[in-house]
Design a protein around this motif. Structure first.
Motif, PDB file in Angstrom:
ATOM      1  N   ARG A   1      56.656  12.477   3.574  1.00 59.16           N
ATOM      2  CA  ARG A   1      56.993  13.908   3.552  1.00 59.16           C
ATOM      3  C   ARG A   1      57.722  14.247   2.260  1.00 59.16           C
ATOM      4  O   ARG A   1      58.674  13.563   1.876  1.00 59.16           O
ATOM      5  CB  ARG A   1      57.887  14.261   4.742  1.00 59.16           C
ATOM      6  CG  ARG A   1      57.256  13.998   6.094  1.00 59.16           C
ATOM      7  CD  ARG A   1      58.194  14.340   7.222  1.00 59.16           C
ATOM      8  NE  ARG A   1      59.420  13.562   7.196  1.00 59.16           N
ATOM      9  CZ  ARG A   1      60.330  13.572   8.164  1.00 59.16           C
ATOM     10  NH1 ARG A   1      60.163  14.338   9.214  1.00 59.16           N
ATOM     11  NH2 ARG A   1      61.415  12.837   8.074  1.00 59.16           N
ATOM     12  N   PHE A   2      57.258  15.295   1.606  1.00 59.28           N
ATOM     13  CA  PHE A   2      57.936  15.867   0.442  1.00 59.28           C
ATOM     14  C   PHE A   2      58.149  14.847  -0.685  1.00 59.28           C
ATOM     15  O   PHE A   2      59.101  14.954  -1.454  1.00 59.28           O
ATOM     16  CB  PHE A   2      59.292  16.463   0.841  1.00 59.28           C
ATOM     17  CG  PHE A   2      59.230  17.359   2.038  1.00 59.28           C
ATOM     18  CD1 PHE A   2      58.494  18.534   2.009  1.00 59.28           C
ATOM     19  CD2 PHE A   2      59.891  17.017   3.208  1.00 59.28           C
ATOM     20  CE1 PHE A   2      58.425  19.360   3.113  1.00 59.28           C
ATOM     21  CE2 PHE A   2      59.828  17.829   4.326  1.00 59.28           C
ATOM     22  CZ  PHE A   2      59.086  19.009   4.284  1.00 59.28           C
ATOM     23  N   THR A   3      57.273  13.867  -0.792  1.00 58.32           N
ATOM     24  CA  THR A   3      57.406  12.873  -1.875  1.00 58.32           C
ATOM     25  C   THR A   3      56.620  13.284  -3.115  1.00 58.32           C
ATOM     26  O   THR A   3      56.884  12.771  -4.207  1.00 58.32           O
ATOM     27  CB  THR A   3      56.922  11.498  -1.414  1.00 58.32           C
ATOM     28  OG1 THR A   3      55.540  11.592  -1.020  1.00 58.32           O
ATOM     29  CG2 THR A   3      57.743  10.991  -0.239  1.00 58.32           C
ATOM     30  N   PHE A   4      55.624  14.171  -2.945  1.00 61.03           N
ATOM     31  CA  PHE A   4      54.811  14.673  -4.066  1.00 61.03           C
ATOM     32  C   PHE A   4      54.208  13.543  -4.897  1.00 61.03           C
ATOM     33  O   PHE A   4      54.117  13.620  -6.127  1.00 61.03           O
ATOM     34  CB  PHE A   4      55.639  15.600  -4.958  1.00 61.03           C
ATOM     35  CG  PHE A   4      56.251  16.753  -4.214  1.00 61.03           C
ATOM     36  CD1 PHE A   4      55.473  17.842  -3.829  1.00 61.03           C
ATOM     37  CD2 PHE A   4      57.600  16.738  -3.876  1.00 61.03           C
ATOM     38  CE1 PHE A   4      56.038  18.897  -3.121  1.00 61.03           C
ATOM     39  CE2 PHE A   4      58.169  17.785  -3.176  1.00 61.03           C
ATOM     40  CZ  PHE A   4      57.390  18.867  -2.791  1.00 61.03           C
ATOM     41  N   GLY A   5      53.822  12.484  -4.199  1.00 56.97           N
ATOM     42  CA  GLY A   5      53.164  11.374  -4.871  1.00 56.97           C
ATOM     43  C   GLY A   5      54.090  10.409  -5.589  1.00 56.97           C
ATOM     44  O   GLY A   5      53.615   9.449  -6.206  1.00 56.97           O
ATOM     45  N   VAL A   6      55.386  10.628  -5.532  1.00 58.46           N
ATOM     46  CA  VAL A   6      56.350   9.734  -6.192  1.00 58.46           C
ATOM     47  C   VAL A   6      56.633   8.564  -5.248  1.00 58.46           C
ATOM     48  O   VAL A   6      57.282   8.733  -4.202  1.00 58.46           O
ATOM     49  CB  VAL A   6      57.657  10.475  -6.546  1.00 58.46           C
ATOM     50  CG1 VAL A   6      58.635   9.520  -7.242  1.00 58.46           C
ATOM     51  CG2 VAL A   6      57.355  11.675  -7.428  1.00 58.46           C
ATOM     52  N   ARG A   7      56.177   7.366  -5.580  1.00 57.61           N
ATOM     53  CA  ARG A   7      56.286   6.223  -4.672  1.00 57.61           C
ATOM     54  C   ARG A   7      57.738   5.825  -4.432  1.00 57.61           C
ATOM     55  O   ARG A   7      58.071   5.306  -3.368  1.00 57.61           O
ATOM     56  CB  ARG A   7      55.504   5.033  -5.240  1.00 57.61           C
ATOM     57  CG  ARG A   7      54.004   5.274  -5.317  1.00 57.61           C
ATOM     58  CD  ARG A   7      53.260   4.013  -5.694  1.00 57.61           C
ATOM     59  NE  ARG A   7      53.448   2.973  -4.692  1.00 57.61           N
ATOM     60  CZ  ARG A   7      52.967   1.732  -4.831  1.00 57.61           C
ATOM     61  NH1 ARG A   7      52.281   1.398  -5.919  1.00 57.61           N
ATOM     62  NH2 ARG A   7      53.181   0.836  -3.881  1.00 57.61           N
ATOM     63  N   TYR A   8      58.592   6.065  -5.396  1.00 62.14           N
ATOM     64  CA  TYR A   8      60.007   5.715  -5.236  1.00 62.14           C
ATOM     65  C   TYR A   8      60.623   6.452  -4.049  1.00 62.14           C
ATOM     66  O   TYR A   8      61.508   5.914  -3.357  1.00 62.14           O
ATOM     67  CB  TYR A   8      60.771   6.051  -6.524  1.00 62.14           C
ATOM     68  CG  TYR A   8      62.261   6.160  -6.334  1.00 62.14           C
ATOM     69  CD1 TYR A   8      63.040   5.034  -6.104  1.00 62.14           C
ATOM     70  CD2 TYR A   8      62.892   7.405  -6.361  1.00 62.14           C
ATOM     71  CE1 TYR A   8      64.418   5.142  -5.904  1.00 62.14           C
ATOM     72  CE2 TYR A   8      64.253   7.522  -6.168  1.00 62.14           C
ATOM     73  CZ  TYR A   8      65.013   6.383  -5.948  1.00 62.14           C
ATOM     74  OH  TYR A   8      66.366   6.490  -5.744  1.00 62.14           O
ATOM     75  N   LEU A   9      60.145   7.671  -3.781  1.00 62.28           N
ATOM     76  CA  LEU A   9      60.719   8.473  -2.710  1.00 62.28           C
ATOM     77  C   LEU A   9      60.201   8.099  -1.326  1.00 62.28           C
ATOM     78  O   LEU A   9      60.652   8.653  -0.325  1.00 62.28           O
ATOM     79  CB  LEU A   9      60.439   9.958  -2.969  1.00 62.28           C
ATOM     80  CG  LEU A   9      61.130  10.573  -4.194  1.00 62.28           C
ATOM     81  CD1 LEU A   9      60.688  12.019  -4.379  1.00 62.28           C
ATOM     82  CD2 LEU A   9      62.644  10.488  -4.060  1.00 62.28           C
TER      83      LEU A   9
END
Length: 486
Positions: free
Chosen positions: A189-197
């Protein structure tokens, strides 16, 4: 009587005495550094002491456990930067006291209250473990959900008169807490493709940014003169101060013990609930809360240390950890072959060892807490142009130390700018951290309640009491709000 004699004998054994002293000393100073959490310190010590014999290993770990909870209050009082989540509420009135030149008085009071809270928590652990564990085991998912909603009402207490702004901050915190992979449904949810999140936003990193970097940036942006600090010759507080606030201490300790005994709650929630209880019950304080009220320092510092004994109760009686540190302790005991649920009955020798180590840690907390005050106060004499950049560097180091991940430093920097903007426009920062802390408790138990409702009753024996307490809290809050605006 035999158990008492056994504990007294353990208190003077060198293999218990010296490791407890070393652990408490390390805990006090580790806790004062943002990012170096108690969980991290205990985890490291568990691995280092794996080859040690049982007595010194347990004594050292218990010392760190007690010391690190108090240590976080020092940076919260001096710099408005909590060294640990349990010290967030300490800064609400501790930092204003330091701004008035009373940093030394605030720190010795925090030390005394931490000592009292620890001792009362130990007494509860020694004499009330079966009873408290029985009540703790009655909590069901709906009860934890109600407890989370009750804790969310703390927004009014931590907003310092800005309720609307506080609600916005809590909403931001709850939203940011939803970032990442959900453990229930494995959906990002709400990571926008950023794997760190994917792993979510850790509230320790957020706390370092909001309180640490945000406060440093704010202080650099304003031109405020240095405050001359009054360092009294007599560090021990007058007996009348302790006696005057005895009812508040007892109330905060009971809250700390009970909240600590609830799995997943911990000292941070205990401290916030203690602060809220102080605001609701204290009527004749000389200084308003949030402006340097003694009561606003006493309540959270007593509650978070009382939660130590509370958190050990379910661990030692039910095999269920009360917080993150006791989860690590439970794992350490399992590695040593201790797997029975009730140590009080199965391993009374180990139970008594833990009690003795906690008592020694409380005594050494008093010693190390009072002796280092003058040295810590000198931090405030460092010019802001030199001190604040040092704090920013320490915030970066602390954020990196949480997970040894450089992305945590970037995230902390973002929270730092958010904290700076909120302080500039007079928005309270604490509700954001409160939302981050409570998100998991609220969401996890809300989902469990929905799932359980399809298979049967979700209500427990304590549900009506907690529901009534929630309604009463809302009603009393409305009455108090109207009185303040009259």
């Amino acid at each position: 009587m035999q158990d008492l004699i056994s504990v007294l004998q353990l208190l003077i054994r060198p293999e218990v005495l010296f490791p407890a002293a070393l652990g408490t000393f390390l805990g006090v100073y580790i806790g004062a550094i943002p990012g170096l959490s108690g969980t991290m310190a205990v985890s490291l010590l568990v691995s280092l002491t794996y080859t040690w014999s049982e007595m010194p290993a347990i004594a050292l770990i218990m010392g760190v456990f007690v010391g690190v909870v108090y240590g976080g209050s020092r940076s919260a009082i001096l710099l408005n930067i909590p060294g640990a989540p349990a010290a967030v509420a300490t800064g609400f009135d501790g930092y204003p006291l330091a701004q008035k030149g009373k940093a030394a008085e605030a720190m010795w009071l925090a030390c005394i209250q931490s000592f009292i809270g620890t001792i009362l928590g130990i007494l509860a652990l020694a004499f009330l473990t079966p009873q408290i564990a029985k009540v703790s085991s009655l909590f069901r998912s709906v009860d934890y959900l109600l407890l989370g909603v009750l804790a969310l009402l703390l927004v009014g207490s931590v907003s310092r008169g800005h309720m609307t702004k506080g609600l916005l901050g809590a909403a931001i915190g709850l939203f940011l807490g939803c970032v990442g992979n959900t453990s229930q449904f494995s959906v990002n949810r709400f990571t926008f493709g950023v794997r760190y999140l994917d792993g979510g936003i850790g509230f320790i990193v957020a706390m370092i940014g909001l309180f640490g970097a945000g406060e440093a940036l704010y202080q650099l942006s304003i031109d405020a003169p240095a405050v001359e600090q009054n360092v009294p010759k007599r560090i021990v507080p007058p007996i009348r101060t302790v006696w005057k606030h005895l009812p508040l201490m007892l109330l905060s300790s009971v809250l700390g013990i009970f909240v600590g005994a609830l799995p997943g709650a911990g000292g941070d929630m205990a401290a916030l609930l203690g602060y809220d209880a102080a605001k609701r019950t204290v009527r004749k304080n000389e200084v308003p809360f949030g402006q340097g009220a003694i009561e606003g320092l006493i309540a959270p510092e007593t509650a978070n240390n009382a939660a130590i004994g509370g958190a050990l109760i379910p661990m030692l009686s039910l095999g269920v950890p009360g917080d993150a540190i006791t989860a690590v302790l439970l794992g350490a005991l399992s590695m040593r072959g201790v797997s029975h649920l009730s140590l009080q009955n199965a391993r009374p020798d180990l139970f008594l060892l833990i009690l003795a180590a906690l008592i020694l840690a409380a005594l050494f907390l008093l010693l190390f807490g009072l002796t280092g005050i003058r040295l810590f106060v000198r931090v405030l004499r460092i010019p802001k142009g030199l001190l604040m950049p040092i704090i920013l560097v320490l915030c970066m180091v602390g954020a990196y130390a949480v997970n040894a991940n450089v992305y945590d430093v970037l995230l902390m920097t973002g929270f730092g700018f958010l904290g700076f903007v909120m302080k500039r426009f007079d928005y309270p920062v604490a509700p954001v951290v409160l939302g981050l802390i409570l998100r998991n408790l609220l969401e996890t138990n809300a989902i469990r309640v929905v799932l359980l409702s399809t298979s049967g009753s979700v209500f427990g024996a304590l549900t009506p009491f907690l529901a009534a307490l929630l309604v009463l809290s809302v009603v009393l809050g409305r009455i108090r709000s109207r009185k303040e605006h009259v």
